[in-house]
Design a protein around this motif. Structure first.
Motif, short mmCIF file in Angstrom:
data_model
loop_
_atom_site.label_atom_id
_atom_site.label_comp_id
_atom_site.label_asym_id
_atom_site.label_seq_id
_atom_site.Cartn_x
_atom_site.Cartn_y
_atom_site.Cartn_z
N GLU A 175 0.85 -1.18 0.00
CA GLU A 175 0.00 0.00 0.00
C GLU A 175 0.90 1.24 0.00
O GLU A 175 1.83 1.34 0.80
CB GLU A 175 -0.91 -0.01 1.23
CG GLU A 175 -2.04 1.00 1.13
CD GLU A 175 -3.29 0.58 1.92
OE1 GLU A 175 -4.00 1.48 2.39
OE2 GLU A 175 -3.53 -0.64 2.06
N GLU A 176 0.62 2.15 -0.92
CA GLU A 176 1.49 3.31 -1.14
C GLU A 176 0.67 4.59 -1.22
O GLU A 176 -0.52 4.55 -1.60
CB GLU A 176 2.26 3.15 -2.45
CG GLU A 176 3.15 1.91 -2.54
CD GLU A 176 4.41 2.05 -1.72
OE1 GLU A 176 4.76 3.20 -1.35
OE2 GLU A 176 5.03 1.01 -1.43
N PRO A 177 1.28 5.75 -0.92
CA PRO A 177 0.58 7.02 -1.13
C PRO A 177 0.25 7.23 -2.61
O PRO A 177 1.07 6.93 -3.48
CB PRO A 177 1.59 8.07 -0.64
CG PRO A 177 2.53 7.32 0.24
CD PRO A 177 2.61 5.93 -0.32
N TYR A 197 -4.16 6.71 -0.07
CA TYR A 197 -3.33 5.57 -0.39
C TYR A 197 -4.03 4.67 -1.41
O TYR A 197 -5.26 4.70 -1.53
CB TYR A 197 -3.02 4.74 0.86
CG TYR A 197 -1.93 5.32 1.72
CD1 TYR A 197 -0.67 4.73 1.80
CD2 TYR A 197 -2.15 6.49 2.46
CE1 TYR A 197 0.33 5.26 2.58
CE2 TYR A 197 -1.15 7.03 3.25
CZ TYR A 197 0.09 6.41 3.31
OH TYR A 197 1.09 6.96 4.07
#
Length: 300
Positions: A157-159, A209
């Motif tokens: 999970e990433e911005p 996200y």
């Protein structure tokens, strides 16, 4: 000539003259605009101010050249519009968090700004009609699968603002996720022999996200411990297929342009809404892979 064509003319000029001094006055003249209106229109269409765009494209070319360890970093700097080794080093570290020497010694995938192709923002093609744009061949069609297809892999999970192709620089963490999956892949008996690989972007569990799944086709829906799964459910999909000259251009340039075309041009102009995921499907990460598909499912 349309305004976007004038801006594209200067984007093409910039790409061909990155090693030279590039003056906004000259770019504005090429676009037949005043400097004020040229810079304003460029920022609006390219999503970056002119000078920042030039700097980022120079860094992208320098990063590519650094993979050749026989070439001096000073020569790479001069070949890409930086007046010294020191200026390249400072710019590179600001953008990617490492020096050119560090990157050359420990290469990782980087988020670089791709050269935009404005044609993709304004050209609408019918289904099953190829579009050629800047060395990329795009085609939109429909495919139906009769039973679910299962994939197993890893999820991160990433911005959203760090999503590759979004214009931000830094280390490509999704590339690291794929590297981690490939380290495990050979030992996974659950995978289909010669099955496709799949990368899926979907909604994250917290605001700002997104989630990304990196995996490969499986013979079963059962998920091994420490891995995650993704199911392509039965039904009809809109599929945007595209090709590039090699795998590196496919994943570092063509895929972002195809996403932009599909989601910002083709789907809106056809008044189609899709479910909140996009699946990138391809044969493998081998260097001879030059074709990829983006699968989305229309909302009923």
């Amino acid at each position: 000539m349309h305004a976007w064509e004038q801006i594209q003319k200067t984007v093409d000029y910039i790409e061909e003259h990155l090693a030279e001094e590039i003056r906004i006055e000259h770019l504005a003249k090429l676009a037949s605009l005043s400097q004020f209106y040229y810079q304003r229109l460029f920022s609006r269409l390219v999503k970056k101010p002119v000078n920042e765009y030039i700097r980022l494209r120079r860094l992208a070319k320098a990063a590519e050249a650094l993979q050749n360890k026989n070439k001096r970093i000073l020569d790479i700097a001069l070949d890409n519009g930086f007046s010294s080794h020191e200026i390249l080093t400072r710019s590179f570290k600001d953008a990617f968090g490492m020096t050119p020497e560090n990157y050359r010694a420990n290469p990782v995938r980087l988020n670089n700004i791709a050269k935009p192709q404005q044609l993709l923002n304004y050209t609408l093609i019918d289904e099953d009609v190829p579009l050629i744009a800047d060395g990329i061949i795009l085609e939109v069609t429909r495919k139906k699968i009769l039973k679910p297809q299962y994939f197993i892999g890893l999820t991160a999970e990433e911005p959203v603002d760090q999503m590759p192709g979004g214009g931000e620089t830094g280390v490509d963490t999704l590339g690291q996720l794929w590297d981690s999956f490939h380290e495990k892949k050979a030992s996974l008996s659950e995978l289909t022999a010669n099955g496709d690989e799949l990368g899926v972007a979907s909604a994250g569990t917290k605001e700002g996200y997104y989630r990304y799944f990196a995996g490969a086709e499986a013979v079963t829906e059962k998920t091994p411990t420490s891995l995650t799964s993704w199911e392509l459910s039965a039904g009809e999909y809109i599929v945007c297929s595209f090709e590039a000259e090699d795998f590196e251009h496919l994943i570092m340039d063509a895929v972002y342009k195809a996403h932009k075309y599909l989601f910002e041009t083709w789907l809106p102009k056809h008044k189609l809404n899709v479910k909140p995921f996009a699946a990138e499907r391809y044969a493998s990460h081998r260097p001879d892979t030059t074709r990829m598909e983006i699968w989305v499912m229309p909302e009923i």
